[in-house]
Design a protein around this motif. Structure first.
Motif, PDB file in Angstrom:
ATOM      1  N   SER A 136       0.779  -1.203  -0.078  1.00  0.00           N
ATOM      2  CA  SER A 136       0.177  -0.036  -0.016  1.00  0.00           C
ATOM      3  C   SER A 136       0.915   1.408   0.021  1.00  0.00           C
ATOM      4  O   SER A 136       2.299   1.245   0.212  1.00  0.00           O
ATOM      5  CB  SER A 136      -0.893   0.085   1.181  1.00  0.00           C
ATOM      6  OG  SER A 136      -0.058   0.119   2.340  1.00  0.00           O
ATOM      7  N   ARG A 137       0.547   2.265  -0.410  1.00  0.00           N
ATOM      8  CA  ARG A 137       1.072   3.565  -0.636  1.00  0.00           C
ATOM      9  C   ARG A 137       1.582   4.126   0.693  1.00  0.00           C
ATOM     10  O   ARG A 137       2.630   4.487   0.986  1.00  0.00           O
ATOM     11  CB  ARG A 137       0.440   4.735  -1.269  1.00  0.00           C
ATOM     12  CG  ARG A 137       1.169   5.757  -1.595  1.00  0.00           C
ATOM     13  CD  ARG A 137       0.985   6.249  -2.829  1.00  0.00           C
ATOM     14  NE  ARG A 137       1.566   7.537  -3.413  1.00  0.00           N
ATOM     15  CZ  ARG A 137       2.803   7.558  -3.903  1.00  0.00           C
ATOM     16  NH1 ARG A 137       3.566   6.577  -4.204  1.00  0.00           N
ATOM     17  NH2 ARG A 137       3.282   8.496  -4.346  1.00  0.00           N
ATOM     18  N   ALA A 138       0.901   3.869   1.747  1.00  0.00           N
ATOM     19  CA  ALA A 138       1.047   4.363   2.916  1.00  0.00           C
ATOM     20  C   ALA A 138       2.150   3.297   3.771  1.00  0.00           C
ATOM     21  O   ALA A 138       2.910   3.948   4.773  1.00  0.00           O
ATOM     22  CB  ALA A 138      -0.038   4.278   3.942  1.00  0.00           C
ATOM     23  N   ALA A 139       2.519   2.004   3.329  1.00  0.00           N
ATOM     24  CA  ALA A 139       3.261   1.374   3.864  1.00  0.00           C
ATOM     25  C   ALA A 139       4.930   1.567   3.268  1.00  0.00           C
ATOM     26  O   ALA A 139       5.782   1.302   4.017  1.00  0.00           O
ATOM     27  CB  ALA A 139       3.129  -0.054   3.867  1.00  0.00           C
ATOM     28  N   MET A 140       4.873   2.448   2.209  1.00  0.00           N
ATOM     29  CA  MET A 140       6.171   2.686   1.453  1.00  0.00           C
ATOM     30  C   MET A 140       7.091   3.611   2.334  1.00  0.00           C
ATOM     31  O   MET A 140       6.429   4.568   2.855  1.00  0.00           O
ATOM     32  CB  MET A 140       6.003   2.964  -0.042  1.00  0.00           C
ATOM     33  CG  MET A 140       5.299   1.925  -0.873  1.00  0.00           C
ATOM     34  SD  MET A 140       5.380   2.448  -2.556  1.00  0.00           S
ATOM     35  CE  MET A 140       4.240   1.056  -3.138  1.00  0.00           C
ATOM     36  N   LEU A 141       8.408   3.715   2.080  1.00  0.00           N
ATOM     37  CA  LEU A 141       9.505   4.546   2.682  1.00  0.00           C
ATOM     38  C   LEU A 141       9.524   5.589   1.777  1.00  0.00           C
ATOM     39  O   LEU A 141       9.064   5.727   0.612  1.00  0.00           O
ATOM     40  CB  LEU A 141      10.647   3.987   2.664  1.00  0.00           C
ATOM     41  CG  LEU A 141      10.751   2.896   3.758  1.00  0.00           C
ATOM     42  CD1 LEU A 141      12.179   2.131   3.619  1.00  0.00           C
ATOM     43  CD2 LEU A 141      10.582   3.135   5.324  1.00  0.00           C
ATOM     44  N   VAL A 142       9.549   6.969   2.319  1.00  0.00           N
ATOM     45  CA  VAL A 142       9.795   8.089   1.556  1.00  0.00           C
ATOM     46  C   VAL A 142      11.081   8.038   1.300  1.00  0.00           C
ATOM     47  O   VAL A 142      12.096   8.012   2.047  1.00  0.00           O
ATOM     48  CB  VAL A 142       9.383   9.276   2.497  1.00  0.00           C
ATOM     49  CG1 VAL A 142       9.697  10.625   1.538  1.00  0.00           C
ATOM     50  CG2 VAL A 142       7.957   9.332   2.813  1.00  0.00           C
ATOM     51  N   VAL A 143      11.577   8.248   0.041  1.00  0.00           N
ATOM     52  CA  VAL A 143      12.907   8.198  -0.574  1.00  0.00           C
ATOM     53  C   VAL A 143      13.360   9.607  -1.110  1.00  0.00           C
ATOM     54  O   VAL A 143      12.692  10.111  -2.000  1.00  0.00           O
ATOM     55  CB  VAL A 143      13.250   7.335  -1.583  1.00  0.00           C
ATOM     56  CG1 VAL A 143      14.668   7.308  -1.848  1.00  0.00           C
ATOM     57  CG2 VAL A 143      12.917   5.928  -0.906  1.00  0.00           C
ATOM     58  N   MET A 144      14.252  10.452  -0.301  1.00  0.00           N
ATOM     59  CA  MET A 144      14.614  11.547  -0.846  1.00  0.00           C
ATOM     60  C   MET A 144      15.833  11.697  -1.701  1.00  0.00           C
ATOM     61  O   MET A 144      16.597  10.563  -1.215  1.00  0.00           O
ATOM     62  CB  MET A 144      14.891  12.472   0.428  1.00  0.00           C
ATOM     63  CG  MET A 144      13.536  12.831   1.117  1.00  0.00           C
ATOM     64  SD  MET A 144      13.763  13.454   2.791  1.00  0.00           S
ATOM     65  CE  MET A 144      13.555  15.114   2.079  1.00  0.00           C
ATOM     66  N   ASP A 145      16.223  12.555  -2.354  1.00  0.00           N
ATOM     67  CA  ASP A 145      17.560  12.600  -2.989  1.00  0.00           C
ATOM     68  C   ASP A 145      18.687  12.998  -2.061  1.00  0.00           C
ATOM     69  O   ASP A 145      18.674  13.863  -1.177  1.00  0.00           O
ATOM     70  CB  ASP A 145      17.527  13.675  -4.183  1.00  0.00           C
ATOM     71  CG  ASP A 145      16.672  13.556  -5.273  1.00  0.00           C
ATOM     72  OD1 ASP A 145      16.513  12.021  -5.707  1.00  0.00           O
ATOM     73  OD2 ASP A 145      16.005  14.335  -5.896  1.00  0.00           O
ATOM     74  N   PRO A 146      19.917  11.897  -2.262  1.00  0.00           N
ATOM     75  CA  PRO A 146      20.888  12.050  -1.261  1.00  0.00           C
ATOM     76  C   PRO A 146      21.462  13.579  -1.411  1.00  0.00           C
ATOM     77  O   PRO A 146      21.833  13.993  -2.446  1.00  0.00           O
ATOM     78  CB  PRO A 146      21.804  11.008  -1.629  1.00  0.00           C
ATOM     79  CG  PRO A 146      21.321  10.296  -2.516  1.00  0.00           C
ATOM     80  CD  PRO A 146      19.917  11.095  -3.096  1.00  0.00           C
ATOM     81  N   PRO A 147      21.723  14.459  -0.252  1.00  0.00           N
ATOM     82  CA  PRO A 147      22.535  15.463  -0.352  1.00  0.00           C
ATOM     83  C   PRO A 147      23.763  15.579  -0.703  1.00  0.00           C
ATOM     84  O   PRO A 147      24.645  16.576  -1.296  1.00  0.00           O
ATOM     85  CB  PRO A 147      22.111  16.236   0.828  1.00  0.00           C
ATOM     86  CG  PRO A 147      22.190  14.992   1.880  1.00  0.00           C
ATOM     87  CD  PRO A 147      21.393  14.010   1.250  1.00  0.00           C
ATOM     88  N   LEU A 148      24.409  14.493  -0.116  1.00  0.00           N
ATOM     89  CA  LEU A 148      26.133  14.428  -0.165  1.00  0.00           C
ATOM     90  C   LEU A 148      26.613  13.423  -1.335  1.00  0.00           C
ATOM     91  O   LEU A 148      26.027  12.288  -0.942  1.00  0.00           O
ATOM     92  CB  LEU A 148      26.755  14.495   1.311  1.00  0.00           C
ATOM     93  CG  LEU A 148      26.225  15.560   1.948  1.00  0.00           C
ATOM     94  CD1 LEU A 148      26.958  15.100   3.426  1.00  0.00           C
ATOM     95  CD2 LEU A 148      26.729  16.781   1.520  1.00  0.00           C
ATOM     96  N   THR A 149      27.767  13.598  -1.879  1.00  0.00           N
ATOM     97  CA  THR A 149      28.470  12.461  -2.497  1.00  0.00           C
ATOM     98  C   THR A 149      29.371  11.821  -1.486  1.00  0.00           C
ATOM     99  O   THR A 149      29.346  12.611  -0.420  1.00  0.00           O
ATOM    100  CB  THR A 149      29.490  12.976  -3.476  1.00  0.00           C
ATOM    101  OG1 THR A 149      30.267  13.829  -3.031  1.00  0.00           O
ATOM    102  CG2 THR A 149      28.463  13.949  -4.502  1.00  0.00           C
ATOM    103  N   THR A 150      29.890  10.517  -1.730  1.00  0.00           N
ATOM    104  CA  THR A 150      30.586   9.802  -0.829  1.00  0.00           C
ATOM    105  C   THR A 150      31.881  10.422  -0.342  1.00  0.00           C
ATOM    106  O   THR A 150      32.213  10.645   0.925  1.00  0.00           O
ATOM    107  CB  THR A 150      31.091   8.538  -1.446  1.00  0.00           C
ATOM    108  OG1 THR A 150      29.962   7.724  -1.770  1.00  0.00           O
ATOM    109  CG2 THR A 150      31.850   7.659  -0.302  1.00  0.00           C
ATOM    110  N   ARG A 151      32.405  11.486  -1.357  1.00  0.00           N
ATOM    111  CA  ARG A 151      33.538  11.942  -1.002  1.00  0.00           C
ATOM    112  C   ARG A 151      33.294  13.306  -0.158  1.00  0.00           C
ATOM    113  O   ARG A 151      34.036  13.667   0.829  1.00  0.00           O
ATOM    114  CB  ARG A 151      34.111  12.689  -2.411  1.00  0.00           C
ATOM    115  CG  ARG A 151      35.318  13.296  -2.376  1.00  0.00           C
ATOM    116  CD  ARG A 151      35.845  13.589  -3.859  1.00  0.00           C
ATOM    117  NE  ARG A 151      34.827  13.814  -4.802  1.00  0.00           N
ATOM    118  CZ  ARG A 151      34.843  14.832  -5.570  1.00  0.00           C
ATOM    119  NH1 ARG A 151      35.734  15.955  -5.579  1.00  0.00           N
ATOM    120  NH2 ARG A 151      33.764  14.907  -6.455  1.00  0.00           N
TER     121      ARG A 151
END
Length: 119
Positions: free
Chosen positions: A65-80
């Motif tokens: 269900s849509r309510a059970a899905m995690l919210v995924v945001m764009d990562p702000p930082l690179t590994t470096r």
């Protein structure tokens, strides 16, 4: 990254902080890691699709269900960039790139030395 500055005092002396997170894509610097993860990601996706279609498995066998899905945001930082921030906030922290678009940050709080004040 101010949020990291409050973490060390909450960790017991000698304790380990470990975090796995997604970095922002850093092309062409990390092109090899990006390309290496793609085939395995497709194989895992196909395996989960087969398990879901067969009705076997646990959480992935049920319709989402849509309510059970995690919210995924764009990562702000690179590994470096994470390495730079971690080095400034957590002396001795190690950051390394993992497969499947992840990085691992590990830091161990120094153990207390005899006679040292407790923070």
């Amino acid at each position: 990254m101010p949020c990291c500055l409050g973490w060390p005092p909450a960790l017991r002396p000698g304790g380990v902080l470990a975090a796995v997170a997604m970095p922002r894509i850093d092309l062409p610097r990390e092109a090899v890691a990006e390309l290496a993860g793609a085939p395995g990601h497709r194989v895992l996706g196909a395996a989960f699709a087969v398990l879901r279609a067969s009705g076997r498995g646990s959480w992935y066998a049920r319709p989402l269900s849509r309510a059970a899905m995690l919210v995924v945001m764009d990562p702000p930082l690179t590994t470096r960039q994470v390495r730079v921030v971690a080095a400034a906030a957590l002396t001795g922290a190690r950051v390394r790139r993992l497969a499947y678009w992840r990085y691992l940050l590990v830091w161990q709080r120094p153990a207390l030395t005899p006679g040292a004040p407790v923070s």
